[in-house]
Scaffold this motif. Structure first.
Motif, PDB file in Angstrom:
ATOM      1  N   GLN A 393       0.885  -1.163   0.000  1.00  0.00           N
ATOM      2  CA  GLN A 393       0.000   0.000   0.000  1.00  0.00           C
ATOM      3  C   GLN A 393       0.928   1.218   0.000  1.00  0.00           C
ATOM      4  OE1 GLN A 393      -2.130   2.541  -0.546  1.00  0.00           O
ATOM      5  NE2 GLN A 393      -3.589   0.842  -0.194  1.00  0.00           N
ATOM      6  N   ILE A 394       1.053   1.854  -1.136  1.00  0.00           N
ATOM      7  CA  ILE A 394       2.065   2.884  -1.326  1.00  0.00           C
ATOM      8  C   ILE A 394       1.859   4.052  -0.365  1.00  0.00           C
ATOM      9  CG2 ILE A 394       0.811   4.048  -3.170  1.00  0.00           C
ATOM     10  CD1 ILE A 394       4.642   3.486  -2.934  1.00  0.00           C
ATOM     11  N   ASN A 395       0.609   4.410  -0.063  1.00  0.00           N
ATOM     12  CA  ASN A 395       0.366   5.530   0.857  1.00  0.00           C
ATOM     13  C   ASN A 395       0.916   5.224   2.247  1.00  0.00           C
ATOM     14  OD1 ASN A 395      -0.840   7.086  -1.075  1.00  0.00           O
ATOM     15  ND2 ASN A 395      -2.934   6.519  -0.522  1.00  0.00           N
ATOM     16  N   ASP A 396       0.682   3.980   2.728  1.00  0.00           N
ATOM     17  CA  ASP A 396       1.200   3.601   4.042  1.00  0.00           C
ATOM     18  C   ASP A 396       2.725   3.633   4.068  1.00  0.00           C
ATOM     19  OD1 ASP A 396      -1.384   3.259   4.794  1.00  0.00           O
ATOM     20  OD2 ASP A 396      -1.373   1.059   4.651  1.00  0.00           O
ATOM     21  N   ALA A 397       3.338   3.148   3.009  1.00  0.00           N
ATOM     22  CA  ALA A 397       4.797   3.138   2.941  1.00  0.00           C
ATOM     23  C   ALA A 397       5.344   4.551   2.981  1.00  0.00           C
ATOM     24  CB  ALA A 397       5.254   2.420   1.666  1.00  0.00           C
ATOM     25  N   ILE A 398       4.667   5.485   2.292  1.00  0.00           N
ATOM     26  CA  ILE A 398       5.117   6.878   2.276  1.00  0.00           C
ATOM     27  C   ILE A 398       4.947   7.515   3.653  1.00  0.00           C
ATOM     28  CG2 ILE A 398       4.595   9.169   1.333  1.00  0.00           C
ATOM     29  CD1 ILE A 398       3.928   7.762  -1.328  1.00  0.00           C
ATOM     30  N   GLU A 399       3.833   7.244   4.304  1.00  0.00           N
ATOM     31  CA  GLU A 399       3.593   7.846   5.620  1.00  0.00           C
ATOM     32  C   GLU A 399       4.627   7.394   6.641  1.00  0.00           C
ATOM     33  OE1 GLU A 399      -0.446   6.736   6.334  1.00  0.00           O
ATOM     34  OE2 GLU A 399      -1.268   8.606   5.473  1.00  0.00           O
ATOM     35  N   GLU A 400       5.084   6.142   6.545  1.00  0.00           N
ATOM     36  CA  GLU A 400       6.135   5.663   7.438  1.00  0.00           C
ATOM     37  C   GLU A 400       7.418   6.476   7.242  1.00  0.00           C
ATOM     38  OE1 GLU A 400       6.779   1.517   6.958  1.00  0.00           O
ATOM     39  OE2 GLU A 400       4.771   0.939   7.658  1.00  0.00           O
ATOM     40  N   ILE A 401       7.741   6.779   6.020  1.00  0.00           N
ATOM     41  CA  ILE A 401       8.957   7.551   5.734  1.00  0.00           C
ATOM     42  C   ILE A 401       8.797   8.987   6.248  1.00  0.00           C
ATOM     43  CG2 ILE A 401      10.405   8.489   3.874  1.00  0.00           C
ATOM     44  CD1 ILE A 401      10.793   5.511   4.433  1.00  0.00           C
ATOM     45  N   LEU A 402       7.629   9.559   6.053  1.00  0.00           N
ATOM     46  CA  LEU A 402       7.421  10.938   6.506  1.00  0.00           C
ATOM     47  C   LEU A 402       7.477  11.020   8.029  1.00  0.00           C
ATOM     48  CD1 LEU A 402       4.550  12.096   4.101  1.00  0.00           C
ATOM     49  CD2 LEU A 402       7.006  12.594   3.949  1.00  0.00           C
ATOM     50  N   LEU A 403       7.007   9.977   8.702  1.00  0.00           N
ATOM     51  CA  LEU A 403       7.104   9.949  10.163  1.00  0.00           C
ATOM     52  C   LEU A 403       8.563   9.892  10.599  1.00  0.00           C
ATOM     53  CD1 LEU A 403       5.703   9.798  12.920  1.00  0.00           C
ATOM     54  CD2 LEU A 403       5.621   7.296  12.640  1.00  0.00           C
ATOM     55  N   LEU A 404       9.352   9.105   9.876  1.00  0.00           N
ATOM     56  CA  LEU A 404      10.773   8.998  10.196  1.00  0.00           C
ATOM     57  C   LEU A 404      11.489  10.330   9.994  1.00  0.00           C
ATOM     58  CD1 LEU A 404      13.255   7.186  10.846  1.00  0.00           C
ATOM     59  CD2 LEU A 404      13.416   6.711   8.402  1.00  0.00           C
ATOM     60  N   LEU A 420      -2.549  12.527  -0.394  1.00  0.00           N
ATOM     61  CA  LEU A 420      -2.457  11.116  -0.762  1.00  0.00           C
ATOM     62  C   LEU A 420      -3.819  10.601  -1.185  1.00  0.00           C
ATOM     63  CD1 LEU A 420      -0.153   9.883   2.160  1.00  0.00           C
ATOM     64  CD2 LEU A 420       0.496  10.851  -0.056  1.00  0.00           C
ATOM     65  N   ASP A 421      -3.871  10.078  -2.384  1.00  0.00           N
ATOM     66  CA  ASP A 421      -5.125   9.565  -2.952  1.00  0.00           C
ATOM     67  C   ASP A 421      -5.497   8.256  -2.252  1.00  0.00           C
ATOM     68  OD1 ASP A 421      -7.204   8.661  -4.458  1.00  0.00           O
ATOM     69  OD2 ASP A 421      -6.220   8.965  -6.406  1.00  0.00           O
ATOM     70  N   LYS A 422      -6.573   8.278  -1.476  1.00  0.00           N
ATOM     71  CA  LYS A 422      -6.975   7.105  -0.702  1.00  0.00           C
ATOM     72  C   LYS A 422      -7.561   5.999  -1.577  1.00  0.00           C
ATOM     73  CE  LYS A 422      -5.802   9.078   3.129  1.00  0.00           C
ATOM     74  NZ  LYS A 422      -4.584   8.621   3.843  1.00  0.00           N
ATOM     75  N   SER A 423      -7.822   6.313  -2.833  1.00  0.00           N
ATOM     76  CA  SER A 423      -8.412   5.299  -3.716  1.00  0.00           C
ATOM     77  C   SER A 423      -7.366   4.417  -4.402  1.00  0.00           C
ATOM     78  CB  SER A 423      -9.267   5.984  -4.788  1.00  0.00           C
ATOM     79  OG  SER A 423      -8.452   6.753  -5.668  1.00  0.00           O
ATOM     80  N   ILE A 424      -6.105   4.688  -4.122  1.00  0.00           N
ATOM     81  CA  ILE A 424      -5.046   3.909  -4.767  1.00  0.00           C
ATOM     82  C   ILE A 424      -5.108   2.462  -4.297  1.00  0.00           C
ATOM     83  CG2 ILE A 424      -2.559   3.575  -4.963  1.00  0.00           C
ATOM     84  CD1 ILE A 424      -2.214   6.559  -4.804  1.00  0.00           C
ATOM     85  N   PRO A 425      -5.190   1.515  -5.210  1.00  0.00           N
ATOM     86  CA  PRO A 425      -5.234   0.105  -4.801  1.00  0.00           C
ATOM     87  C   PRO A 425      -3.845  -0.398  -4.408  1.00  0.00           C
ATOM     88  CG  PRO A 425      -5.248   0.263  -7.179  1.00  0.00           C
ATOM     89  CD  PRO A 425      -5.310   1.680  -6.683  1.00  0.00           C
TER      90      PRO A 425
END
Length: 547
Positions: A393-404, A420-425
């Motif tokens: 899930q690309i959005n989750d992966a990005i949010e982890e990096i932004l938190l870091l 972040l587009d929540k509709s991204i599969p």
């Protein structure tokens, strides 16, 4: 007695005919005719003028404007031969045999005319070949009886024989010129022709073949053993096998081998040929042998260059791997340090907050594992092995990096805007590798805004679905990218940072390419830069990391 005289005279005439007919050059033919004509009489002076071109009189010719070659034989030697105008008209144009009395001033032998004065008798005959006047026979004497009817008749026959021999000379000269061109062409092309009798094992070859194999010209024909003695010992078995196969199947022959001269010089040659039936009925291999030493040297130089290039690439890959590990492992190490410092702060509080300290310790473990994943991922990328593709899930992966990177953004005074587009599969990919790309691009954006003063530092990160893929866009309001750097920005070892390694963007592009996507950069308006990468929505379950 009369019969003996006539027999002797016939022998003289016959020898004169033989001398004329055996000549194979224009100059030789002119000299032979003059000698025969003078020997048959007591005329002490004469000349033969012969034209190689077949036309005695020079004519304007746009295709060949030079004066046509002429061959002059004279006795005594004369530097110039010039027929009087009236004599030239009668002999060359009307093709008459002219016998006349004249003074020395009318002599065609200019040098002789200057020596004496007095009456002379002139005999002049045209040499006619194929309805063209190709030459003239000119004789002088101080006595009228020198040129009697019998003598004129004999000399006319000699002149006719010379005209007949002219064609033979033409053919021989053409053959000589063709052979000269062939020899010169073989010398320039460094190739020789040959015929090899498969029964007698004897060869006939051109001069260039003799030179290529360092064989004496008097060895003719060339025995196979002499030829084989010049072949490099290591190449003889393969050559004999190739010859045996070609002879057995009567198929075209082609083989390369080395030739060793007596002075130790080694040549590389290529032999080609095809089979034919020779004059004796034997099967013969006819073909050419070429000197390919320079080509082999060039090929070897190219091979060496390729080997050296491959070695340099391997070294560069090792350097890139080492630099990449340094570059990419820095982020998890920073997270480990930050979490460890937080853990110490929670433990130093009064009262101690073990729950928070425990969470910080867990983040240390998590970041340590992340560092291990980075090393493994980079090693996989460089070696070209299979990446670990799974649902991401690309959005989750990005949010982890932004938190870091939250603390880095705060320290740099950067405002973060996300969309972040929540509709991204879910997509297929290597989560760690994709996070490395986002991490590197965000850190680059922060660095690009470090020197910005007097205006806001804004980093915008967005995702969206478009077409058959997902797009991740990272934009900054930094100093932008110079036009001179834009084309080289993704080259390995190229960097715009004073202390940069020039590896991050190169590796990012490789990672995205392995995932089947694309990474590029565009200039922002009014300032800054935007990096965008795309990922396909569907990947096969096993994608090789070749790059």
């Amino acid at each position: 007695m009369r019969l003996e005289v006539e027999t002797s005279e016939l022998e003289r005439i016959g020898k004169a005919f033989q001398a004329i007919s055996k000549e194979t050059s224009y100059e030789g033919l002119a000299k032979a005719l003059l000698k025969a004509a003078l020997d048959y009489s007591d005329a002490g002076r004469g000349a033969v003028l012969l034209s190689e071109s077949g036309e005695l009189l020079t004519r304007a010719d746009a295709s060949f404007p030079r004066e046509r070659p002429k061959f002059l034989a004279s006795q005594p030697p004369a530097s110039e031969f010039r027929l009087p105008v009236d004599l030239s008209e009668r002999v060359l144009t009307r093709r008459e045999i002219v016998l006349r009395d004249d003074g020395w001033e009318g002599s065609a032998l200019i040098d002789s005319a200057r020596c004496r004065r007095g009456p002379i008798v002139q005999l002049c005959l045209p040499l006619i070949h194929r309805d063209q006047t190709v030459g003239v026979l000119y004789l002088e004497s101080e006595r009228k009886e020198t040129f009697g009817p019998r003598y004129v008749s004999v000399v006319s026959m000699l002149a006719s024989q010379a005209a007949v021999s002219f064609e033979s000379v033409q053919l021989f000269e053409a053959l000589r010129e063709t052979n000269l061109w062939m020899v010169k062409g073989q010398q320039i092309g460094r190739m020789g022709s040959y015929r090899w009798n498969t029964r007698t094992l004897l060869s006939r070859a051109s001069r260039e073949c003799y030179r290529l194999f360092d064989i004496d010209f008097d060895v003719n024909p060339v025995p196979f053993e002499v030829f084989k003695s010049r072949v490099h010992p290591d190449d003889i078995p393969a050559l004999e096998e190739a010859l045996a196969e070609a002879v057995g199947t009567k198929s075209p022959f082609s083989h390369e081998y080395r030739v060793v001269h007596r002075d130790g010089t080694t040549l590389h040659v290529a032999a080609v040929g095809q089979f034919d039936v020779g004059p004796t009925g034997d099967v013969e291999l006819e073909g050419i042998i070429s000197d390919i030493t320079d080509r082999k040297a060039a090929e070897q130089a190219l091979t060496d260059a390729r080997t050296e290039l491959a070695r340099a690439i391997r070294l560069a890959s090792l350097g890139e791997l080492a630099g990449s590990i340094i570059h990419e492992i820095n982020q998890p190490l920073t997270g480990i340090i930050m979490s460890a410092e937080a853990c110490l702060r929670w433990l130093e509080r009064s009262p101690i907050e073990p729950a928070e300290a425990r969470r910080s310790a867990l983040r240390v473990i998590e970041q340590g594992r992340r560092a291990g994943d980075v090393v493994a991922g980079l090693r996989t990328l460089v070696r070209g092995a299979q990446l670990r593709f799974a649902d991401v899930q690309i959005n989750d992966a990005i949010e982890e990096i932004l938190l870091l990177l939250k603390r880095d953004l705060e320290r740099a005074g950067v405002t973060l805007n996300t969309a972040l587009d929540k509709s991204i599969p879910t997509i297929e990919g290597d989560r760690v590798q994709l996070q490395q790309v986002v991490l590197n691009l965000v850190r680059n954006a922060i660095d690009a805004m470090a020197s910005v003063t007097g205006k806001r530092r804004v980093l915008s990160l967005s995702t969206k679905v478009g077409g058959a893929g997902v797009a991740v866009v990272i934009a900054d309001t930094g100093i932008g990218i110079a036009p001179a750097s834009r084309d080289r920005l993704f080259d390995a070892l190229y960097t715009t940072k004073r202390d940069g390694l020039g590896l991050g963007l190169s590796i990012c592009r490789k990672i995205i390419a392995v995932h089947g996507g694309r990474l590029w950069v565009e200039e922002n308006t009014p300032n800054g830069a935007t990096f965008t990468f795309t990922l396909p929505l569907h990947q096969s379950g096993s994608i090789s990391a070749n790059h």
